[in-house]
Scaffold this motif. Sequence first.
Motif, PDB file in Angstrom:
ATOM      1  N   UNK A   1       5.496 -11.048   1.820  1.00  0.00           N
ATOM      2  CA  UNK A   1       4.638  -9.909   1.508  1.00  0.00           C
ATOM      3  C   UNK A   1       5.440  -8.618   1.448  1.00  0.00           C
ATOM      4  N   UNK A   2       6.401  -8.469   2.379  1.00  0.00           N
ATOM      5  CA  UNK A   2       7.241  -7.274   2.357  1.00  0.00           C
ATOM      6  C   UNK A   2       8.039  -7.198   1.057  1.00  0.00           C
ATOM      7  N   UNK A   3       8.521  -8.344   0.598  1.00  0.00           N
ATOM      8  CA  UNK A   3       9.298  -8.368  -0.644  1.00  0.00           C
ATOM      9  C   UNK A   3       8.419  -8.008  -1.837  1.00  0.00           C
ATOM     10  N   UNK A   4       7.195  -8.517  -1.848  1.00  0.00           N
ATOM     11  CA  UNK A   4       6.277  -8.191  -2.931  1.00  0.00           C
ATOM     12  C   UNK A   4       5.918  -6.707  -2.934  1.00  0.00           C
ATOM     13  N   UNK A   5       5.662  -6.152  -1.742  1.00  0.00           N
ATOM     14  CA  UNK A   5       5.368  -4.726  -1.638  1.00  0.00           C
ATOM     15  C   UNK A   5       6.556  -3.891  -2.116  1.00  0.00           C
ATOM     16  N   UNK A   6       7.742  -4.297  -1.713  1.00  0.00           N
ATOM     17  CA  UNK A   6       8.937  -3.548  -2.105  1.00  0.00           C
ATOM     18  C   UNK A   6       9.118  -3.576  -3.620  1.00  0.00           C
ATOM     19  N   UNK A   7       8.913  -4.748  -4.244  1.00  0.00           N
ATOM     20  CA  UNK A   7       9.054  -4.828  -5.695  1.00  0.00           C
ATOM     21  C   UNK A   7       7.984  -4.010  -6.403  1.00  0.00           C
ATOM     22  N   UNK A   8       6.719  -4.102  -5.961  1.00  0.00           N
ATOM     23  CA  UNK A   8       5.633  -3.385  -6.635  1.00  0.00           C
ATOM     24  C   UNK A   8       5.868  -1.887  -6.592  1.00  0.00           C
ATOM     25  N   UNK A   9       6.270  -1.365  -5.433  1.00  0.00           N
ATOM     26  CA  UNK A   9       6.527   0.075  -5.321  1.00  0.00           C
ATOM     27  C   UNK A   9       7.734   0.469  -6.165  1.00  0.00           C
ATOM     28  N   UNK A  10       8.776  -0.352  -6.174  1.00  0.00           N
ATOM     29  CA  UNK A  10       9.973  -0.047  -6.969  1.00  0.00           C
ATOM     30  C   UNK A  10       9.662  -0.069  -8.458  1.00  0.00           C
ATOM     31  N   UNK A  11       8.837  -1.024  -8.892  1.00  0.00           N
ATOM     32  CA  UNK A  11       8.478  -1.108 -10.298  1.00  0.00           C
ATOM     33  C   UNK A  11       7.626   0.092 -10.714  1.00  0.00           C
ATOM     34  N   UNK A  12       6.745   0.535  -9.836  1.00  0.00           N
ATOM     35  CA  UNK A  12       5.883   1.673 -10.148  1.00  0.00           C
ATOM     36  C   UNK A  12       6.689   2.966 -10.263  1.00  0.00           C
ATOM     37  N   UNK A  13       7.654   3.135  -9.367  1.00  0.00           N
ATOM     38  CA  UNK A  13       8.482   4.356  -9.381  1.00  0.00           C
ATOM     39  C   UNK A  13       9.751   4.205 -10.232  1.00  0.00           C
ATOM     40  N   UNK A  14      10.074   2.927 -10.600  1.00  0.00           N
ATOM     41  CA  UNK A  14      11.359   2.603 -11.239  1.00  0.00           C
ATOM     42  C   UNK A  14      12.496   3.234 -10.438  1.00  0.00           C
ATOM     43  N   UNK A  15      12.414   3.029  -9.112  1.00  0.00           N
ATOM     44  CA  UNK A  15      13.407   3.627  -8.216  1.00  0.00           C
ATOM     45  C   UNK A  15      13.296   2.989  -6.844  1.00  0.00           C
ATOM     46  N   UNK A  16      14.418   2.491  -6.322  1.00  0.00           N
ATOM     47  CA  UNK A  16      14.435   1.983  -4.957  1.00  0.00           C
ATOM     48  C   UNK A  16      14.256   3.132  -3.959  1.00  0.00           C
ATOM     49  N   UNK A  17      14.826   4.278  -4.265  1.00  0.00           N
ATOM     50  CA  UNK A  17      14.782   5.416  -3.348  1.00  0.00           C
ATOM     51  C   UNK A  17      13.357   5.919  -3.166  1.00  0.00           C
ATOM     52  N   UNK A  18      12.623   6.118  -4.286  1.00  0.00           N
ATOM     53  CA  UNK A  18      11.245   6.597  -4.190  1.00  0.00           C
ATOM     54  C   UNK A  18      10.340   5.546  -3.550  1.00  0.00           C
ATOM     55  N   UNK A  19      10.601   4.270  -3.824  1.00  0.00           N
ATOM     56  CA  UNK A  19       9.838   3.206  -3.180  1.00  0.00           C
ATOM     57  C   UNK A  19      10.066   3.211  -1.679  1.00  0.00           C
ATOM     58  N   UNK A  20      11.301   3.444  -1.263  1.00  0.00           N
ATOM     59  CA  UNK A  20      11.621   3.506   0.167  1.00  0.00           C
ATOM     60  C   UNK A  20      10.892   4.659   0.838  1.00  0.00           C
ATOM     61  N   UNK A  21      10.833   5.809   0.164  1.00  0.00           N
ATOM     62  CA  UNK A  21      10.108   6.949   0.728  1.00  0.00           C
ATOM     63  C   UNK A  21       8.627   6.631   0.910  1.00  0.00           C
ATOM     64  N   UNK A  22       8.033   5.934  -0.062  1.00  0.00           N
ATOM     65  CA  UNK A  22       6.616   5.586   0.032  1.00  0.00           C
ATOM     66  C   UNK A  22       6.355   4.603   1.156  1.00  0.00           C
TER      67      UNK A  22
END
Length: 296
Positions: A1-22
């Motif tokens: 689930x953590x991996x899915x959440x991380x991918x969904x947020x990264x895909x939405x922001x097209x950024x690992x950094x912005x996904x990490x902040x969220x």
Amino acid sequence: MNALRAFEASARHVSFTLAANELGVSQAAVSRFVRILEDSLGTALFVRRQNGLELTEAGSLLAPELRSVFDRIDQLMRETQARGRVTKVLTVGIGPTLATRWLIPRLGRFTSAHPDIEIRIATGGAVAPFNEEWTCAIRLGQAPWSGFVARRLFTMDLVLVCAPERAKQLRRPADLAKISLLRVRHAPNDWSRWWAAAGLPMETLARLTPGPVFDYYGLALQAAADGLGAVLAMRAYVEEDIAIGRLTSPFPLTVPKIDAFYLIHRPGKEQDPGLKAFTDWLEAEIGEPADIKNVN
């Protein structure tokens, strides 16, 4: 689930950094979770470039579907949380006319004061048998109420009403012989009591025209508004119709309804929190304490 959440947020922001902040984790953790997901699926989800990320075809297909799934999960959580806040259910059996013309216009005050009580209105009819799934019922009748705890709530005066056009034919009670007299099945004595109070002679009574019989006051009032005849109805049922000119009362004569409205419930329900709150609210609406009788 953590991996899915991380991918969904990264895909939405097209950024690992912005996904990490969220998500409130480090950029490295997000990147690692996405890599774990890619390894599990056996396909790349991002093309990693020096100037940013780009979704692969597989990533582009997965991201919106995954977003929809997470949105649905969030909705289910909110719905479950809302249901959890409703701790009490109160089911009230009541006649349809009393429900629509007296209770429901006041019900907003009860729900505002008791948001934790889910109230359910069951319009089983004014004289229908008590449904054991109900918490209580408001019934029109006379004591005793065998097998119930009964609280006398109030009674009402009966007032004669008809459509304004019909009222033009009625200058005195004897003129009722010119129109049909609408009747309510469970209130067969309303007209005879009004005739007696009006002092109509027997020869006039003989000329009166019995009209259709309706199961509920509400149906008879609709018929009266449509010009089918005159009807006797409880005052609270017609106050709004008279105020807006839909119905009129051609004579000032009223007679008290012998039957009263009672709140009834099975013995042992007294401590039900929803019923107690509803009883207290009814007493406040009526303006006086209910007369409580234990009826065997």
